[in-house]
Write an enzyme that holds these catalytic residues in place. Structure first.
Site, PDB file in Angstrom:
ATOM      1  N   CYS A   1       0.813  -1.224   0.000  1.00 17.74           N
ATOM      2  CA  CYS A   1       0.000   0.000   0.000  1.00 17.74           C
ATOM      3  C   CYS A   1       0.849   1.279   0.000  1.00 17.74           C
ATOM      4  CB  CYS A   1      -0.968  -0.004   1.178  1.00 17.74           C
ATOM      5  SG  CYS A   1      -0.207   0.030   2.823  1.00 17.74           S
ATOM      6  N   HIS A  28      -2.516   1.220   6.806  1.00 16.76           N
ATOM      7  CA  HIS A  28      -2.944   1.155   5.407  1.00 16.76           C
ATOM      8  C   HIS A  28      -3.103   2.565   4.856  1.00 16.76           C
ATOM      9  CE1 HIS A  28      -4.361  -0.810   1.835  1.00 16.76           C
ATOM     10  NE2 HIS A  28      -5.429  -0.031   1.795  1.00 16.76           N
ATOM     11  N   HIS A  63      -5.748   2.042  -4.277  1.00 17.21           N
ATOM     12  CA  HIS A  63      -4.842   1.481  -3.276  1.00 17.21           C
ATOM     13  C   HIS A  63      -4.409   0.073  -3.653  1.00 17.21           C
ATOM     14  CE1 HIS A  63      -8.006  -0.895  -0.678  1.00 17.21           C
ATOM     15  NE2 HIS A  63      -8.330  -0.903  -1.943  1.00 17.21           N
TER      16      HIS A  63
END
Length: 336
Positions: free
Chosen positions: A252, A300, A312
């Site tokens: 990520c 994240h 993402h």
């Protein structure tokens, strides 16, 4: 996107799924896969943070070692200077102890003529001036040596402290890497156990219904954030890989770093580091190209695409995609 919806059930911490327990249904199998992936994602970011911390500690240690070497050399040079003047100082001290008479009164008493007196006084003045100058130089050299030794002791303590901190961080990094390796093994095993249909369900679709990438790109105003978003949109479909920073596979934070690098901006490597970069943005003030962070531990991150969506790199088994930000616990947003 189904996977994003399942992720929302995982909360801010690993679910602690047991890979040794057989799932009772396809839904359970997918949920276990998501739980394990979530855990591995956290560990991946923690390991990256630990590596970054170690790199910083090693840089401090290197700097401390260099200062110690420099200080040690200055001590040696200063002591050499002291030794150079030591014989002169020793001879002067011995002469004074033995009662050597080098003052002007003694010259008057022993002179046979005015000229001889003048010659003796001139000689004594010269000797006195030279001796005083040498004594002054010796004193300065001794002071320099003392200061250099003090600096060297401080540098030595700093170097030892830096090395100790680096060793502690290195140990922590090794532990996190071991934990991550075990988590990755569990994830891959769980993924391997999924049926082809379940794998497709987990992967979901690259775009939510009604999303038009071309229209979004046309509407973007050039700038670092929107340009980085445009770069990230070119990576749709690329696989998630722990620790990857592109150009064709990502985790990520690796995707965020890569996207901004394409527009000439260097940003930190991990999600927690990126959360301290740039300028804070309120959730209701977000614009396409802003960076969004998730979970209480900021493990994240994605790039906001507008209309409640983001680009993402989600998790293992789920390619880079556009997904709703509401499916994951929101933490904060920044503008780079």
């Amino acid at each position: 996107m189904f996977a994003a919806g399942v992720l929302a059930t995982c909360g801010g911490s690993p679910a602690g799924a047991d890979p040794t327990v057989a799932p009772s249904s396809a839904g359970d199998a997918i949920q276990r896969m998501i739980d394990l992936s979530r855990q591995s994602e956290q560990l991946n970011q923690q390991a990256l943070d630990a590596q970054s911390d170690l790199d910083g500690k090693l840089a401090v240690q290197h700097d401390a070692d260099a200062k110690l070497a420099e200080a040690t050399q200055k001590v040696a040079d200063a002591k050499d200077e002291v030794r150079r003047y030591q014989p002169i100082i020793d001879r002067t001290a011995i002469a004074a102890y033995q009662g050597a008479r080098t003052n002007r009164l003694f010259s008057v008493l022993l002179s046979d003529s005015p000229q001889q007196l003048l010659d003796q006084i001139s000689t004594l003045d010269l000797i006195s001036a030279q001796t005083a100058d040498q004594l002054d130089r010796f004193k300065k050299a001794a002071e320099t040596a003392g200061a250099a030794e003090s600096t060297a002791r401080t540098a030595d303590e700093a170097a030892r402290g830096a090395a100790k901190k680096a060793d502690a961080v290195r140990t922590d990094l090794e532990r996190k890497r071991t934990d991550l390796s075990g988590a990755i093994t569990d994830v891959v095993q769980a993924w391997t156990g999924l049926s082809t249909r379940d794998k497709a369900t987990l992967a979901g679709t690259p775009f939510p219904p009604g999303f038009d990438r071309d229209s979004l790109l046309k509407g973007l105003v050039p700038g670092s954030g929107t340009s980085a978003l445009a770069a990230a949109l070119t990576r749709i479909g690329d696989p998630y890989v722990w620790g990857a920073t592109g150009p064709s596979q990502f985790d990520c934070s690796g995707l965020v770093q890569w996207a901004f690098k394409q527009v000439g901006m260097e940003v930190p490597r991990t999600s927690s580091q990126q959360a301290g970069f740039g300028t804070p943005v309120a959730r209701d003030q977000m614009q396409p190209g802003d960076i969004v962070f998730f979970y209480s531990d900021i493990s994240h991150v994605g790039i906001y695409a507008g209309n409640g969506l983001m680009v993402h790199a989600s998790t293992f088994g789920v390619p880079v995609a556009v997904a709703p930000i509401g499916a994951t616990p929101f933490h904060s947003a920044r503008r780079f």
